[in-house]
Design an enzyme around this catalytic site. Structure first.
Site, PDB file in Angstrom:
ATOM      1  NE  ARG A  42      40.608 -31.496 -15.198  1.00  0.00           N
ATOM      2  CZ  ARG A  42      41.446 -32.080 -16.060  1.00  0.00           C
ATOM      3  NH1 ARG A  42      42.563 -32.617 -15.620  1.00  0.00           N
ATOM      4  NH2 ARG A  42      41.164 -32.134 -17.340  1.00  0.00           N
ATOM      5  CG  HIS A  57      39.406 -23.448 -15.715  1.00  0.00           C
ATOM      6  ND1 HIS A  57      39.024 -24.190 -14.619  1.00  0.00           N
ATOM      7  CD2 HIS A  57      39.497 -24.341 -16.740  1.00  0.00           C
ATOM      8  CE1 HIS A  57      38.871 -25.449 -14.960  1.00  0.00           C
ATOM      9  NE2 HIS A  57      39.153 -25.565 -16.251  1.00  0.00           N
ATOM     10  CE1 TYR A  71      35.499 -17.673 -38.425  1.00  0.00           C
ATOM     11  CE2 TYR A  71      35.820 -19.909 -37.635  1.00  0.00           C
ATOM     12  CZ  TYR A  71      36.191 -18.866 -38.453  1.00  0.00           C
ATOM     13  OH  TYR A  71      37.257 -19.009 -39.307  1.00  0.00           O
TER      14      TYR A  71
END
Length: 824
Positions: free
Chosen positions: A42, A88, A131
């Site tokens: 990570r 993931h 968006y």
């Protein structure tokens, strides 16, 4: 049931069996598993491709989705969903945050994602993933290049249904170029971005010189190159980081002092330290003004926009020194910030702290492995294809018999067996022939196959050469490094300054005052400002005159020297006939000794003043002396003496109205007791008393200075004292071919005492100063001034001048190198 231990716990396995366990041991094991997962899967980047697992999966999945730079954008939410569902298995917000950072040009030196929409700023977060849109950036294609050619190992995804690369091929040194940041368990990484061209140059040098030391590598990588530009002050921490993997440096905003109103100056901020936003700076300035830490600031305005970039205007109150206010801003606001380097990354699955050489070595070894595996893959494919092409050519040469064998067979298996027997083919070749289409039986098809066979043989030979020679393999790796630098490299953005504020050889030149607890009232101590013949400018720390004998200059000549004070404004007279105001405090301090072919520690004047087009600096003048008279000479032979008077309050103003195509070639502050000197391209020298030129206002166009023949122009204008013969003034002329290529032929040079030239009246033609040799028809340069002048080439390297020739009308001596500038 036995009594439970105070340090133990019980677990029910569901079948009624209860087993005693040690709580401390269980917590230790669970924590270690968690810590390993955070470190390896990570938080820390791989030293080979510089990516964390989530970043690697984003880039890989975008490639799998076909989101190349030439394809349309897709919704970021779709990318996040595919990455989360396939590779993931974590929250979508974490994936989107990683994708956003890959697209932010102020976070990465070379973004890997091309974002469309609001991807945030240093002060505000991005819009929601529904968006915004995204696709791969051009640099990301270099990260995944050749991924389908078995260049890296693939590992299963989280549910063992798909595979993903354990590392990307990474044709660019992403870890050094884009840096990294992450917090793991018990460790953290924080790496600064660098310039791609510089890093690849260092890697190429290390590839060719495996035993190179750190100092040799730092000649190519002098320091970080931050995405937001700015300045890095102090390089000792950088050297420590490059040596040990840990260090720190200070970053400083790029500023300038400008007039924001007719009577008030302001500090203009155009670049901020890395990861510092303008709103954070504004808040700190307001806080400092309220608690009285900052004084002299009347307003702060943010004029940042997409067209002009960052622009903060900090207005300074009347009566306060802007330079001193700027020093306080550096001290009390994030306009000067600290960056701690901690080069922790994964090497073969283990976290390690690496210096510059080790980071380069890991990437180079990775690229060597990638190119070797790619070559092995391609060699196998080429050999397989050659095998098929050779079989097909055998069939085409005797196609009638091939058809007969096939028609006489009961089924395809028997046809295959008979083809292998009759024509001595392999099973693959026989299958390929059975699938042959009739349109391949033309004459042109045979020619194409023969051409392909020859090409395959050449390619196989080249691949075998690469795999058979370690030197050839590393040569291919180096060539690909150079190609990546040429395709993706950009100029350096961050200026590197040593602790005293001078620009380092590896960084771009820039101005910076000496760091310290500067009071608001900066001492107005005397100093000397110098302008070199190659256009560098600096000031001395005291009023001691600049002298070559004193060791302050080496090679480079002086175009102008000016005695002034540290807080004074000076004027730069330009070839466009204007004066540009410049503060002496903006200039770097000239060191006592010089080892470079220019003013060491100085900076190009063009980086301090705005020069338009081919406008060039001519000289420096004092703006405080209202009685000084400035004499100007132009290319078209016009002379003018500017009437004395106070300097305007503007930043620049005209001192002569030039005709179309004309430009100022010389300017000097002089009295009526001086002699004004013109030298023309046809080798005419004219000098006459300055008193013959009446002073005029700034708007005037001057008067005739020297009469020029048709097609000729003036190449020099200056002044000498009436006692020039006693002072030892000399005339230096350089002759060459008018139509010759500049910088190729050195021509001939002549040095003559000034006293050998008689004076004549203004607006006359003068006397010849040098006789042209065969092939010469023009003077390319000239200079009149004190004895022992210095000449230099265009790159600042010195050019030896001949001994003085007493003959006024003699020829010059040939010189090997072309003379570009002449000065004291």
């Amino acid at each position: 049931m036995a009594a439970k231990s105070t340090t133990g716990s019980a677990q029910d396995h569901g079948d009624g069996t209860i087993i005693e366990i040690d709580v401390a041991r269980e917590m230790e094991g669970s924590f270690l598993e968690y810590a390993y997962s955070v470190i390896y899967a990570r938080a820390l980047p791989d030293a080979r491709d510089g990516l964390k697992p989530v970043q690697r999966r984003i880039v890989f999945q975008m490639m799998a989705m076909g989101l190349r730079p030439d394809r349309p954008y897709v919704k970021s939410a779709r990318v996040v969903g595919d990455v989360m569902g396939r590779l993931h298995p974590h929250g979508d917000s974490a994936i989107y945050d990683a994708l956003v950072r890959l697209a932010q040009p102020f976070s990465l030196r070379l973004p890997l994602v091309d974002g469309h929409g609001n991807f945030g700023s240093l002060d505000d977060g991005p819009a929601a993933s529904r968006y915004t849109e995204a696709r791969m950036a051009a640099a990301a294609m270099a990260m995944v290049a050749d991924l389908d050619e078995d260049v890296v190992d693939f590992v299963p995804n989280y549910d063992n249904k798909l595979t993903q690369p354990s590392v990307l091929p990474s044709a660019i040194p992403n870890l050094l170029v884009n840096g990294a940041s992450g917090i793991a368990v018990g460790m953290a990484t924080n790496m600064a971005p660098h310039n791609l061209t510089e890093v690849i140059a260092a890697a190429r040098f290390l590839l060719d010189n495996p035993d190179a030391d750190l100092e040799a590598l730092m000649r190519f990588v002098p320091g970080p190159d931050l995405p937001t530009g700015g300045k890095i002050v102090g390089l000792e921490g950088i050297r420590d980081a490059y040596r040990t993997g840990r260090g720190s440096f200070r970053t400083r905003a790029t500023t300038s002092i400008e007039n924001v109103t007719a009577r008030r100056k302001g500090i203009i901020v155009t670049e901020l330290p890395y990861l510092v936003g303008p709103e954070k700076v504004i808040d700190k300035i307001k806080e400092g003004v309220q608690n009285k830490k900052l004084q002299g600031i009347s307003a702060v305005t943010d004029l940042t926009d997409r067209n002009h970039g960052l622009r903060l205007v900090i207005e300074v109150k009347t009566g306060f020194n802007p330079e001193a206010v700027l020093e306080h801003l550096f001290r009390y606001t994030p306009m000067e910030d600290s960056f701690a380097i901690n080069n922790v990354c994964l090497v073969e699955g283990q976290p390690r702290t690496l210096g510059l050489k080790e980071l380069l070595r890991v990437w180079i070894d990775h690229r060597v492995t990638v190119v070797r595996r790619r070559s092995e893959f391609r060699l196998t494919k080429k050999r397989e294809r050659l095998h098929l092409v050779e079989g097909l050519l055998l069939a085409i040469l005797d196609i009638d018999e091939v058809i007969q064998v096939i028609r006489a067979s009961d089924d395809s298996e028997k046809a295959k067996a008979r083809l292998q027997t009759v024509f001595d083919l392999s099973a693959l070749q026989a299958d390929y022939i059975l699938e042959l289409r009739l349109r391949r039986l033309t004459k042109f098809s045979r020619i194409e196959l023969e051409s392909e066979r020859d090409s395959l043989r050449d390619e196989i030979a080249e691949l075998e050469k690469i795999l058979g020679s370690q030197a050839r393999l590393r040569e291919v790796v180096g060539d690909e490094m150079d190609a990546a630098a040429a395709q993706y490299g950009t100029p350096r953005r961050t200026i590197l300054l040593d602790a005293a504020g001078g620009a380092t050889p590896g960084g771009n030149a820039g101005s910076a005052g000496k760091r310290g607890a500067a009071p608001l009232e900066v001492p107005d101590s005397p100093c000397q400002v110098v302008l070199s013949a190659t256009g560098f400018v600096a000031r001395t720390a005291d009023a001691e005159p600049v002298s070559r004998a004193g060791g302050r200059l080496h090679h480079d000549g002086l175009r102008a020297t000016l005695s002034t004070t540290a807080r004074s404004d000076i004027g730069v007279v330009t070839s466009a006939g204007r004066v540009v105001r410049l503060s002496a405090l903006e200039l770097p301090v000239l060191p006592p000794t010089l080892d470079a072919p220019s003013i060491a520690g100085g900076i190009p004047l063009s980086s301090l003043v705005d020069l338009i087009g081919d406008e060039a600096p001519v000289t420096l003048i004092s703006l405080a002396d209202e009685g000084a008279v400035l004499a100007l000479g132009t290319r078209q032979g016009v002379v003018k003496r500017v009437a004395p008077g106070p300097a305007p309050s503007r930043d620049d103003w005209e001192v002569i109205s030039l005709r179309d195509g004309d430009r100022v070639i010389g300017a000097v502050e002089t009295s009526e007791a001086a002699e004004l000197v013109f030298v023309s391209s046809d080798s005419s020298l004219l000098h006459f008393p300055a008193a013959a030129v009446n002073p005029q206002g700034r708007a005037a166009a001057g008067m005739a200075g020297i009469r020029l023949a048709a097609g000729e122009h003036a190449v020099f204008f200056g002044a000498v004292g009436r006692d020039a013969a006693i002072d030892g003034a000399v005339v230096v002329t350089v002759a060459g071919a008018r139509e010759g290529l500049p910088g190729i032929d050195g021509g001939s040079v002549k040095v003559t005492p000034f006293e050998a030239y008689p004076g004549k009246g203004r607006a006359t033609g003068g006397v010849r100063s040098q006789r042209f040799l065969r092939g010469e028809d023009s003077l390319t340069a000239a200079w009149v001034g004190p004895a022992a002048p210095r000449a230099s080439r265009a790159d600042g390297a010195p050019v030896d001048l001949p001994a003085p020739d007493p003959r006024r009308d003699g020829s010059g001596q040939a010189t090997k190198y072309p003379v570009a500038t002449i000065g004291e």
